[in-house]
Design a protein around this motif. Sequence first.
Motif, PDB file in Angstrom:
ATOM      1  N   THR A  29      13.065  41.387  48.780  1.00 24.53           N
ATOM      2  CA  THR A  29      12.669  42.270  47.685  1.00 24.53           C
ATOM      3  C   THR A  29      13.717  42.195  46.588  1.00 24.53           C
ATOM      4  N   PHE A  30      13.260  42.031  45.346  1.00 27.61           N
ATOM      5  CA  PHE A  30      14.140  41.859  44.190  1.00 27.61           C
ATOM      6  C   PHE A  30      14.036  43.056  43.251  1.00 27.61           C
ATOM      7  N   ASP A  31      15.002  43.181  42.346  1.00 27.17           N
ATOM      8  CA  ASP A  31      15.024  44.333  41.438  1.00 27.17           C
ATOM      9  C   ASP A  31      14.208  44.119  40.165  1.00 27.17           C
ATOM     10  N   GLY A  32      13.433  43.057  40.093  1.00 29.90           N
ATOM     11  CA  GLY A  32      12.592  42.800  38.936  1.00 29.90           C
ATOM     12  C   GLY A  32      11.418  41.921  39.328  1.00 29.90           C
ATOM     13  N   PRO A  33      10.467  41.750  38.399  1.00 27.30           N
ATOM     14  CA  PRO A  33       9.273  40.975  38.699  1.00 27.30           C
ATOM     15  C   PRO A  33       9.545  39.481  38.859  1.00 27.30           C
ATOM     16  N   LEU A  34       8.686  38.842  39.657  1.00 23.83           N
ATOM     17  CA  LEU A  34       8.787  37.417  39.961  1.00 23.83           C
ATOM     18  C   LEU A  34       7.536  36.699  39.472  1.00 23.83           C
ATOM     19  N   ILE A  35       7.642  35.396  39.295  1.00 23.68           N
ATOM     20  CA  ILE A  35       6.483  34.562  38.980  1.00 23.68           C
ATOM     21  C   ILE A  35       6.178  33.727  40.218  1.00 23.68           C
ATOM     22  N   VAL A  36       4.974  33.882  40.733  1.00 23.08           N
ATOM     23  CA  VAL A  36       4.525  33.062  41.859  1.00 23.08           C
ATOM     24  C   VAL A  36       3.086  32.667  41.557  1.00 23.08           C
ATOM     25  N   ASP A  37       2.879  31.389  41.259  1.00 19.71           N
ATOM     26  CA  ASP A  37       1.535  30.862  41.011  1.00 19.71           C
ATOM     27  C   ASP A  37       1.542  29.373  41.345  1.00 19.71           C
ATOM     28  N   ASP A  38       0.445  28.700  41.037  1.00 15.16           N
ATOM     29  CA  ASP A  38       0.336  27.277  41.374  1.00 15.16           C
ATOM     30  C   ASP A  38       1.385  26.428  40.665  1.00 15.16           C
ATOM     31  N   GLN A  39       1.722  26.785  39.433  1.00 14.85           N
ATOM     32  CA  GLN A  39       2.726  26.032  38.682  1.00 14.85           C
ATOM     33  C   GLN A  39       4.155  26.429  39.056  1.00 14.85           C
ATOM     34  N   THR A  40       4.337  27.618  39.577  1.00 14.06           N
ATOM     35  CA  THR A  40       5.662  28.125  39.929  1.00 14.06           C
ATOM     36  C   THR A  40       5.620  28.719  41.336  1.00 14.06           C
ATOM     37  N   PRO A  41       5.551  27.877  42.362  1.00 13.91           N
ATOM     38  CA  PRO A  41       5.476  28.413  43.724  1.00 13.91           C
ATOM     39  C   PRO A  41       6.834  28.959  44.188  1.00 13.91           C
ATOM     40  N   ALA A  42       6.773  29.937  45.055  1.00 14.21           N
ATOM     41  CA  ALA A  42       7.985  30.453  45.689  1.00 14.21           C
ATOM     42  C   ALA A  42       8.211  29.668  46.975  1.00 14.21           C
ATOM     43  N   PHE A  43       9.458  29.564  47.373  1.00 12.87           N
ATOM     44  CA  PHE A  43       9.812  28.821  48.582  1.00 12.87           C
ATOM     45  C   PHE A  43      10.620  29.730  49.495  1.00 12.87           C
ATOM     46  N   MET A  44      10.285  29.726  50.779  1.00 12.15           N
ATOM     47  CA  MET A  44      11.065  30.421  51.798  1.00 12.15           C
ATOM     48  C   MET A  44      11.206  29.488  52.985  1.00 12.15           C
ATOM     49  N   GLU A  45      12.359  29.557  53.643  1.00 13.58           N
ATOM     50  CA  GLU A  45      12.600  28.743  54.830  1.00 13.58           C
ATOM     51  C   GLU A  45      13.432  29.555  55.809  1.00 13.58           C
ATOM     52  N   LEU A  46      13.182  29.326  57.075  1.00 13.24           N
ATOM     53  CA  LEU A  46      13.939  29.964  58.149  1.00 13.24           C
ATOM     54  C   LEU A  46      14.475  28.844  59.029  1.00 13.24           C
ATOM     55  N   ARG A  47      15.792  28.771  59.146  1.00 14.57           N
ATOM     56  CA  ARG A  47      16.387  27.676  59.940  1.00 14.57           C
ATOM     57  C   ARG A  47      17.566  28.217  60.739  1.00 14.57           C
ATOM     58  N   GLY A  48      17.915  27.488  61.778  1.00 13.81           N
ATOM     59  CA  GLY A  48      19.083  27.846  62.566  1.00 13.81           C
ATOM     60  C   GLY A  48      20.334  27.729  61.710  1.00 13.81           C
ATOM     61  N   SER A  49      21.268  28.657  61.860  1.00 14.45           N
ATOM     62  CA  SER A  49      22.502  28.621  61.066  1.00 14.45           C
ATOM     63  C   SER A  49      23.326  27.372  61.336  1.00 14.45           C
ATOM     64  N   ASP A  50      23.074  26.731  62.477  1.00 19.55           N
ATOM     65  CA  ASP A  50      23.801  25.503  62.807  1.00 19.55           C
ATOM     66  C   ASP A  50      23.165  24.273  62.158  1.00 19.55           C
ATOM     67  N   GLY A  51      22.157  24.501  61.280  1.00 21.34           N
ATOM     68  CA  GLY A  51      21.500  23.390  60.605  1.00 21.34           C
ATOM     69  C   GLY A  51      20.328  22.833  61.370  1.00 21.34           C
ATOM     70  N   SER A  52      19.935  23.503  62.454  1.00 28.00           N
ATOM     71  CA  SER A  52      18.818  23.009  63.257  1.00 28.00           C
ATOM     72  C   SER A  52      17.515  23.073  62.463  1.00 28.00           C
ATOM     73  N   GLU A  53      16.502  22.446  63.007  1.00 28.65           N
ATOM     74  CA  GLU A  53      15.201  22.328  62.343  1.00 28.65           C
ATOM     75  C   GLU A  53      14.642  23.693  61.929  1.00 28.65           C
ATOM     76  N   ALA A  54      13.939  23.705  60.797  1.00 28.58           N
ATOM     77  CA  ALA A  54      13.361  24.937  60.267  1.00 28.58           C
ATOM     78  C   ALA A  54      12.260  25.467  61.185  1.00 28.58           C
ATOM     79  N   VAL A  55      12.158  26.789  61.278  1.00 28.72           N
ATOM     80  CA  VAL A  55      11.099  27.459  62.008  1.00 28.72           C
ATOM     81  C   VAL A  55       9.898  27.551  61.064  1.00 28.72           C
ATOM     82  N   PRO A  56       8.698  27.183  61.494  1.00 27.36           N
ATOM     83  CA  PRO A  56       7.537  27.220  60.598  1.00 27.36           C
ATOM     84  C   PRO A  56       7.226  28.631  60.109  1.00 27.36           C
TER      85      PRO A  56
END
Length: 159
Positions: A29-56
């Motif tokens: 959650t951010f303190d202001g509005p975000l742009i998320v659409d087809d031209q400006t997608p948001a990205f999130m990733e969850l991965r092990g802190s040791d650099g292991s493969e990302a969790v889907p």
Amino acid sequence: PVASAHVVLIDSCPGAGERISDLPTVRFTFDGPLIVDDQTPAFMELRGSDGSEAVPLGPVQLVGVNALVAQVLGPLAPGEYTAVYDVVSADGDPNVGEVDFAFDGLDDDATNCLDPDFDDDGNPIGQVLLIVGPLVVVGGGLFAFNRWASGRNAEGADA
């Protein structure tokens, strides 16, 4: 000169340094509005802190105008993790960051990171209101001013 503040992360689930026992979703959650659409997608990733493969994760959803949520699709093993985000704020500035946390294993009493206002359809009503609301206010003000000015001109013509 006009100063503009950058949108900053104000809350996340999981929180920085937090030890959690269940993680059905990840939320930023951010303190202001975000742009998320087809031209400006948001990205999130969850991965092990040791650099292991990302969790889907499921698709990134914009909740309201200032929160990102994604469902965790893959299983999590106990350990240290990093949740990463990359999004653009409404003023066009990129915002990239990460939150480190620990996962202890499943527990039936765990808190869900899902926002209570989350809409599974990803309804962008908050974004529409953010844009349309000020337009309606300004348009209404201009309409009222025009009516007032026309009335004053009519009074002046009658005199």
